[in-house]
Scaffold this active site. Structure first.
Site, short mmCIF file in Angstrom:
data_model
loop_
_atom_site.label_atom_id
_atom_site.label_comp_id
_atom_site.label_asym_id
_atom_site.label_seq_id
_atom_site.Cartn_x
_atom_site.Cartn_y
_atom_site.Cartn_z
N ALA A 248 0.82 -1.23 0.00
CA ALA A 248 0.00 0.00 0.00
C ALA A 248 0.84 1.27 0.00
O ALA A 248 0.32 2.37 0.18
CB ALA A 248 -0.95 0.00 1.20
N ASP B 89 8.08 -7.72 4.89
CA ASP B 89 8.26 -8.37 3.59
C ASP B 89 7.31 -9.57 3.57
O ASP B 89 7.50 -10.53 4.31
CB ASP B 89 9.72 -8.81 3.46
CG ASP B 89 9.97 -9.60 2.18
OD1 ASP B 89 9.00 -9.96 1.48
OD2 ASP B 89 11.16 -9.84 1.88
N SER C 166 -3.67 -10.57 -12.34
CA SER C 166 -3.33 -9.82 -13.55
C SER C 166 -3.94 -10.55 -14.73
O SER C 166 -4.06 -11.79 -14.70
CB SER C 166 -1.82 -9.76 -13.73
OG SER C 166 -1.50 -9.34 -15.04
N TYR D 25 6.05 -14.14 -14.35
CA TYR D 25 4.99 -13.28 -13.78
C TYR D 25 3.62 -13.85 -14.14
O TYR D 25 2.73 -13.96 -13.29
CB TYR D 25 5.15 -11.87 -14.31
CG TYR D 25 4.10 -10.87 -13.84
CD1 TYR D 25 4.18 -10.29 -12.59
CD2 TYR D 25 3.03 -10.51 -14.68
CE1 TYR D 25 3.22 -9.36 -12.17
CE2 TYR D 25 2.08 -9.59 -14.27
CZ TYR D 25 2.18 -9.02 -13.02
OH TYR D 25 1.23 -8.11 -12.61
N ALA E 252 2.86 -16.93 -14.83
CA ALA E 252 2.61 -18.16 -14.05
C ALA E 252 2.26 -17.83 -12.61
O ALA E 252 1.39 -18.46 -12.00
CB ALA E 252 3.84 -19.05 -14.11
N1 LIG Z 1 0.16 -1.70 -12.94
C1 LIG Z 1 -0.42 -2.59 -13.72
O1 LIG Z 1 -0.69 -2.34 -14.90
C2 LIG Z 1 -0.77 -3.95 -13.18
C3 LIG Z 1 -1.45 -4.82 -14.03
C4 LIG Z 1 -1.84 -6.06 -13.56
C5 LIG Z 1 -1.55 -6.42 -12.25
N2 LIG Z 1 -0.87 -5.57 -11.43
C6 LIG Z 1 -0.62 -6.03 -10.06
O2 LIG Z 1 -1.13 -5.08 -9.15
C7 LIG Z 1 -0.38 -5.11 -7.94
C8 LIG Z 1 0.06 -3.71 -7.57
O3 LIG Z 1 0.83 -3.22 -8.64
P1 LIG Z 1 1.17 -1.68 -8.83
O4 LIG Z 1 1.09 -1.43 -10.27
O5 LIG Z 1 0.41 -0.85 -7.88
O6 LIG Z 1 2.73 -1.75 -8.46
P2 LIG Z 1 3.64 -0.83 -7.54
O7 LIG Z 1 5.03 -1.25 -7.83
O8 LIG Z 1 3.26 0.59 -7.69
O9 LIG Z 1 3.22 -1.28 -6.06
C9 LIG Z 1 3.57 -2.50 -5.51
C10 LIG Z 1 3.95 -2.26 -4.04
O10 LIG Z 1 4.25 -3.53 -3.48
C11 LIG Z 1 5.37 -3.35 -2.60
N3 LIG Z 1 6.07 -4.61 -2.41
C12 LIG Z 1 6.88 -5.24 -3.31
N4 LIG Z 1 7.37 -6.36 -2.75
C13 LIG Z 1 6.86 -6.44 -1.49
C14 LIG Z 1 7.02 -7.37 -0.44
N5 LIG Z 1 7.83 -8.44 -0.55
N6 LIG Z 1 6.35 -7.16 0.72
C15 LIG Z 1 5.54 -6.07 0.86
N7 LIG Z 1 5.37 -5.15 -0.11
C16 LIG Z 1 6.03 -5.34 -1.27
C17 LIG Z 1 6.23 -2.33 -3.31
O11 LIG Z 1 7.15 -1.70 -2.41
C18 LIG Z 1 5.19 -1.37 -3.86
O12 LIG Z 1 4.92 -0.32 -2.97
C19 LIG Z 1 0.78 -6.07 -8.19
O13 LIG Z 1 0.46 -7.33 -7.65
C20 LIG Z 1 0.85 -6.15 -9.71
O14 LIG Z 1 1.39 -7.36 -10.15
C21 LIG Z 1 -0.47 -4.33 -11.88
#
Ligand SMILES: NC(=O)c1ccc[n+]([C@@H]2O[C@H](COP(=O)([O-])OP(=O)(O)OC[C@H]3O[C@@H](n4cnc5c(N)ncnc54)[C@H](O)[C@@H]3O)[C@@H](O)[C@H]2O)c1
Length: 267
Positions: A17, A67, A152, A167, A169
């Site tokens: 978040a 984490d 996703s 990713y 998978a």
């Molecule tokens: N942005 C897109 O187009 C998109 C599309 C499909 C799916 N997603 C999925 O949506 C979710 C959020 O993506 P986003 O675009 O907001 O990405 P983002 O990188 O902005 O946010 C992800 C957050 O997760 C945190 N994080 C990473 N590893 C972590 C861990 N081990 N423990 C705790 N926190 C951790 C990061 O520090 C970051 O703040 C992800 O699961 C991503 O795969 C995103």
């Protein structure tokens, strides 16, 4: 959805978040009265999220740096959360990382391990640490808790693609867990659903529409609704799933991609 503050008296826990979708969902849930546990590995991101929300909403916010791929850290987080709140109603497994644009068989072992550890085991760790607390929420009849997994469209049948490699998978596995947990937790009146976004403007894509356009062009994809998604749209769908209107929906994967996955097989 009409009840302005339908999350009042309830706690929403959102992983990842400190950024992107996670921050947007935290804002949305707070606007409906939820107190929040916001998790990330990035404390600065969490503080920013908290400060943004507190400008507009009077809710309690607990910052839980951990984490999620590390079960010990997750269990410590759960212990601290339970000392503060006994009413976690909503859990959003959102934190995720990508694997770079490598075909899965060309991925390095450490990249495979990391992506699976965060995107799959991380969600499993957090769900395992919180589902018992949810089961005890008798004050929230008829539904005691809700889990939303952010998957996703790269993990869906039409969206699986070598371009996204490991990713893809990892997200397909998360969708499978969504159905599994819906079956396992349904008898305890807990719903479990996934949201599968297509391409959205977040830090994952460097907040840069050009990066996304290049990705789409490289895959030869034309979006039927030719717009790049905004994080708020994902948050609104999460809010719908969190609302009483969605109480009878479980085990589903809501694809939010402007028609991308239906168009891929037409190429
Ligand atoms: N942005 C897109 O187009 C998109 C599309 C499909 C799916 N997603 C999925 O949506 C979710 C959020 O993506 P986003 O675009 O907001 O990405 P983002 O990188 O902005 O946010 C992800 C957050 O997760 C945190 N994080 C990473 N590893 C972590 C861990 N081990 N423990 C705790 N926190 C951790 C990061 O520090 C970051 O703040 C992800 O699961 C991503 O795969 C995103």
């Amino acid at each position: 959805m009409n009840d302005e503050k339908f999350l009042k008296g309830k706690v929403a826990l959102i992983t990842g978040a400190g950024s992107g979708f996670g921050r947007e969902m935290a804002k949305c849930f707070a606007s409906k009265g939820a107190d929040l546990v916001i998790n990330d590995i990035n404390m600065e991101g969490l503080e920013e999220t908290r400060d943004i929300i507190l400008k507009d909403h009077k809710v309690e916010i607990f910052l839980a740096k951990a984490d999620i791929s590390n079960s010990e850290e997750v269990n410590n987080m759960a212990k601290k959360v339970s000392e503060k709140f006994d009413n976690v109603f909503l859990l959003v497994n959102n934190a995720g990382i990508d694997s770079g644009l490598y075909a899965s068989l060309k991925s390095k072992e450490d990249s495979y391990d990391k992506v699976m550890a965060v995107n799959v085991k991380g969600a499993w760790n957090v769900t395992k640490a919180f589902f018992r607390q949810m089961k005890r929420q008798r004050q929230f009849e008829p539904i005691r808790g809700k889990i939303i997994n952010i998957a996703s469209c790269a993990g869906t049948e039409n969206g699986i693609n070598p371009f996204f490699g490991v990713y893809s998978a990892s997200k397909a596995t998360l969708i499978a867990f969504t159905k599994l947990w819906a079956l396992e937790l349904g008898p305890s009146d807990i719903t479990v659903n996934a949201i599968s976004p297509g391409v959205f403007l977040t830090p994952l894509y460097k907040n840069d529409p050009k990066v996304i356009r290049l990705l789409l062009e490289a895959r030869g994809v034309k979006l039927p609704i030719d717009k790049i998604g905004e994080a708020k749209w994902v948050a609104d769908i999460a809010l719908f799933l969190a609302s009483p209107t969605a109480n009878y929906i479980t085990g589903q994967n809501l694809i939010l991609d402007g028609g991308m996955t239906i168009s891929i097989n037409k190429l």
